[in-house]
Motif scaffolding. Structure first.
Motif, short mmCIF file in Angstrom:
data_model
loop_
_atom_site.label_atom_id
_atom_site.label_comp_id
_atom_site.label_asym_id
_atom_site.label_seq_id
_atom_site.Cartn_x
_atom_site.Cartn_y
_atom_site.Cartn_z
N SER A 52 3.68 -2.12 -16.65
CA SER A 52 4.86 -2.08 -17.51
C SER A 52 4.62 -1.13 -18.68
O SER A 52 3.51 -1.03 -19.21
CB SER A 52 5.19 -3.49 -18.03
OG SER A 52 5.62 -4.31 -16.97
N PHE A 127 13.13 -10.88 -20.58
CA PHE A 127 12.28 -10.19 -19.61
C PHE A 127 10.86 -10.78 -19.53
O PHE A 127 10.17 -10.62 -18.52
CB PHE A 127 12.14 -8.70 -19.96
CG PHE A 127 13.42 -7.94 -19.88
CD1 PHE A 127 13.97 -7.61 -18.64
CD2 PHE A 127 14.08 -7.51 -21.02
CE1 PHE A 127 15.14 -6.89 -18.55
CE2 PHE A 127 15.25 -6.79 -20.94
CZ PHE A 127 15.80 -6.48 -19.70
N ILE A 131 7.97 -10.37 -16.48
CA ILE A 131 6.90 -9.37 -16.60
C ILE A 131 5.55 -10.08 -16.45
O ILE A 131 4.65 -9.59 -15.77
CB ILE A 131 6.97 -8.66 -17.97
CG1 ILE A 131 8.28 -7.89 -18.11
CG2 ILE A 131 5.78 -7.73 -18.16
CD1 ILE A 131 8.49 -7.28 -19.49
N GLU A 132 5.48 -11.25 -17.07
CA GLU A 132 4.23 -12.03 -17.08
C GLU A 132 3.82 -12.44 -15.66
O GLU A 132 2.63 -12.35 -15.30
CB GLU A 132 4.40 -13.27 -17.96
CG GLU A 132 3.12 -13.98 -18.32
CD GLU A 132 2.30 -13.23 -19.35
OE1 GLU A 132 1.06 -13.36 -19.30
OE2 GLU A 132 2.87 -12.51 -20.18
N VAL A 137 8.07 -4.95 -12.60
CA VAL A 137 7.33 -4.01 -13.44
C VAL A 137 8.37 -3.39 -14.36
O VAL A 137 9.36 -2.82 -13.90
CB VAL A 137 6.63 -2.92 -12.60
CG1 VAL A 137 5.96 -1.91 -13.51
CG2 VAL A 137 5.62 -3.56 -11.66
N PHE A 138 8.17 -3.55 -15.63
CA PHE A 138 9.19 -3.20 -16.62
C PHE A 138 8.94 -1.81 -17.19
O PHE A 138 7.83 -1.50 -17.63
CB PHE A 138 9.18 -4.24 -17.75
CG PHE A 138 10.18 -3.99 -18.84
CD1 PHE A 138 11.46 -4.48 -18.74
CD2 PHE A 138 9.82 -3.27 -19.98
CE1 PHE A 138 12.39 -4.26 -19.75
CE2 PHE A 138 10.74 -3.05 -20.99
CZ PHE A 138 12.02 -3.54 -20.87
N ARG A 157 3.08 -6.65 -23.81
CA ARG A 157 3.03 -6.69 -22.34
C ARG A 157 3.31 -5.32 -21.72
O ARG A 157 3.36 -5.20 -20.50
CB ARG A 157 4.05 -7.71 -21.82
CG ARG A 157 3.67 -9.14 -22.13
CD ARG A 157 4.84 -10.08 -21.94
NE ARG A 157 4.46 -11.48 -22.07
CZ ARG A 157 4.30 -12.11 -23.21
NH1 ARG A 157 4.48 -11.45 -24.35
NH2 ARG A 157 3.95 -13.39 -23.24
N ALA A 158 3.51 -4.32 -22.54
CA ALA A 158 3.84 -3.00 -22.03
C ALA A 158 3.11 -1.93 -22.84
O ALA A 158 2.99 -2.05 -24.06
CB ALA A 158 5.35 -2.75 -22.09
#
Length: 447
Positions: A52, A127, A131-132, A137-138, A157-158
Motif C-alpha cells: 500500500s 479502509f 488494508i490490515e 492493496v491501497f 499502513r502505507a
C-alpha cells in the motif's frame, strides 16, 4: 457507439493525453528518483511485489498511470474510486468486490483512490481494516501534503512516495512520443514544431505532462490541412495565456508564501518581488502578501527599522483606497522596502521568551509600588507607595528602580541586535544599565 442524439462516442475521440498514457514502465517518463534502476519502487515492481502506498505530487506527474502500471505488473485487478464522487457506500462496495475476487478467482485487488485527501477522516478510516487484513492493496493519489490531509493510521499502513514536476527534458520526451506515435499520437499527421514553439509549450505546461498534451492537441487542431507546421504564433493563439500553478490553499500556495517570506527575511528584494508576482499571476490575493508583510515587519525587522511596519500598513490601506492596479504596486513597494531594511528578530525572541515565562512560571504578584491606588482602601493597603515618577528624575529615568517582580528581577527579554536603529536602542539600554549600577539607591524585595 451512438446515443439517442446520434453522436459518435468512438474511442477514437479520446483526448490525446488519454491515448498517450504509458502502457509499460519503459514508456513511463520521469520520476527517476522512484523508478530508476535499483530504486526500491522499481525493484518492487519488477518482482511483482505489492504494498500500500500514497502517491503525492502535482497534477500531470503520472500518479494514475503509475497505479495502473503497478497493478498490471503485479497481475492484480485494478479498481478505481474518486474521492470527489464516492462515499462510504462506494468504499464498502469496492471492498465486497475485492473479497469476491479473492475468494472466487484467487486474485488480488489494487484499490486506487484518486484525490484521497478529499475523503474526511471517517471515510479514510473505512479502509483501515481491509488494508490490515490484505483484502485490498491501497494506493491513494493526492496533490496535497499527506502529513496534513491524511489520518496517521492510514499513513502508518502505507508508504508515501513523492512525485515531482516533470523536467523540461522529460516533457520533450513526452512531446516527441506524441508527435511520432502513429497509433496513439499524432504521428500520422507528420507535424513539425518550431524550437521557439517548443520552448513556449514547455513553459506553459509547467511540469505537467497532461497539460502539455492537451495544449499540443488543441494547437494541432489549428494547423491548416495543407500545412504541417506548429509555429509559435499558432501555439500562442491556440492555448492563450499561460496558466500559473496556484491553488490558493494547498501546498503550492504555502510554498509560494514561504518563498516570499524567506526572500524578504534574506534581504532579497528581487526574490521578494518575483514570488509576489508569481502569487498574483496565479490568481492569488495581493492582500495575502500584505498580511504576511505585516508579520515580517514585526518578526524579522522589528525595531531595527520601525518604519517597515508603517509602510506595510500604508500599502494595505492604499490597496483598499485605490484598488488592485495601484494597490498591488504599493504592496510591491512595501515588499522591496522590507527586503532592503535592516533585520532584527530581537522583538520576536523577546516576546516569545516573555510569553513562555508568563505561561509556565508562577504568577508573581505585582509589586506594590507598581500598583494603582484609585481609592482610599487601596492606599491603606500600600498600593502605589514609594512609586517614583520617572519624569521627576534626570533623563526621565529612575536609576536603580525595578519594574519586574523581585523573584525575576534580573530577567532580560529584549536584547537588541547591532543592526539598523537597534544599534542606538542597544546603546541607550546599555547606558541606562550603567546608571543603574552607579546608583546609590536600589529598591528592596517586594512587600
Amino acid at each position: 457507439m451512438n446515443n439517442s442524439l446520434g453522436f459518435d462516442f468512438s474511442p477514437d475521440f479520446a483526448p490525446l493525453a488519454a491515448r498517450m498514457r504509458p502502457q509499460t514502465i519503459a514508456q513511463y517518463v520521469g520520476q527517476q528518483h522512484l523508478l530508476g534502476a535499483d530504486k526500491p519502487l522499481r525493484v518492487a515492481l519488477e518482482r511483482g511485489q505489492l504494498h500500500s502506498m500514497i502517491l503525492w505530487g502535482p497534477p500531470g506527474t503520472g500518479k494514475t498511470t503509475l497505479a495502473e502500471l503497478i497493478a498490471s505488473k503485479a497481475d492484480a485487478s485494478l479498481q478505481r474510486l474518486s474521492a470527489i464522487t464516492s462515499g462510504v457506500k462506494d468504499i464498502r462496495l469496492a471492498v465486497d468486490e475485492a473479497k469476491q475476487r479473492a475468494q472466487q478467482h484467487g486474485r488480488r485487488t489494487l484499490l486506487f483512490v484518486d484525490e484521497v485527501h478529499r475523503f474526511n477522516k471517517s471515510q479514510q478510516d473505512a479502509f483501515l481494516p481491509f488494508i490490515e487484513d490484505g483484502t485490498i492493496v491501497f494506493i491513494g493519489a493526492t496533490t496535497e501534503n499527506p502529513g496534513f490531509e491524511l489520518n496517521n493510521a492510514l499513513l502508518s499502513r502505507a508508504r508515501v512516495y513523492r512525485l515531482q514536476n516533470l523536467t523540461d527534458d522529460d516533457l520533450r520526451i513526452v512531446l516527441q512520443q506524441a508527435l511520432s506515435d502513429n497509433d496513439r499520437g499524432l504521428g500520422a499527421r507528420q507535424l513539425s514544431i518550431s524550437e521557439a514553439a517548443v520552448d513556449y509549450l514547455l513553459m506553459a505546461a509547467d511540469g505537467d505532462a497532461r497539460r502539455l498534451l492537451n495544449y499540443l492537441e488543441v494547437a494541432s487542431d489549428f494547423v491548416e490541412s495543407d500545412s504541417h507546421d506548429i509555429s509559435l504564433e499558432l501555439l500562442r493563439n491556440a492555448i492563450g495565456a499561460k496558466q500559473t500553478r496556484f491553488d490558493k490553499q494547498g501546498d503550492h500556495y504555502y510554498d509560494l508564501l514561504s518563498a516570499f517570506h524567506k526572500s524578504v527575511r534574506g534581504s532579497s528584494p528581487d526574490g521578494a518581488l518575483y514570488w509576489y508576482c508569481r502569487i498574483l499571476a496565479g490568481g492569488g490575493d495581493a492582500l495575502v502578501v500584505a498580511r504576511r508583510l505585516l508579520a515580517i515587519a514585526s518578526e524579522d525587522i522589528g525595531n531595527a527599522d520601525p518604519r517597515a511596519l508603517q509602510l506595510a500598513l500604508n500599502a494595505w490601506d492604499t490597496y483598499h483606497r485605490v484598488g488592485p492596479a495601484e494597490g498591488e504596486r504599493a504592496i510591491a513597494q512595501a515588499s522591496i522596502y522590507c527586503a532592503s531594511a535592516a533585520k532584527s528578530n530581537a522583538v520576536y525572541n523577546a516576546f516569545k521568551a516573555a510569553r513562555a515565562l508568563a505561561e509556565q512560571d508562577k504568577a508573581h504578584p505585582v509589586p506594590n509600588h507598581l500598583r494603582n491606588a484609585p481609592t482610599t482602601v487601596h492606599q491603606q493597603q500600600g498600593f502605589g507607595d514609594d512609586y517614583r515618577y520617572a519624569h521627576n528624575y534626570p533623563n526621565a529615568y529612575v536609576a536603580g528602580e525595578r519594574y519586574l517582580p523581585s523573584a525575576i528581577a534580573e530577567q532580560v527579554f529584549y536584547q537588541p541586535n547591532q543592526r539598523g536603529l537597534e544599534t542606538k536602542l542597544a546603546d541607550k539600554l546599555a547606558w541606562l544599565r550603567q546608571l543603574d549600577e552607579a546608583s546609590d539607591w536600589q529598591r528592596g524585595d517586594d512587600d
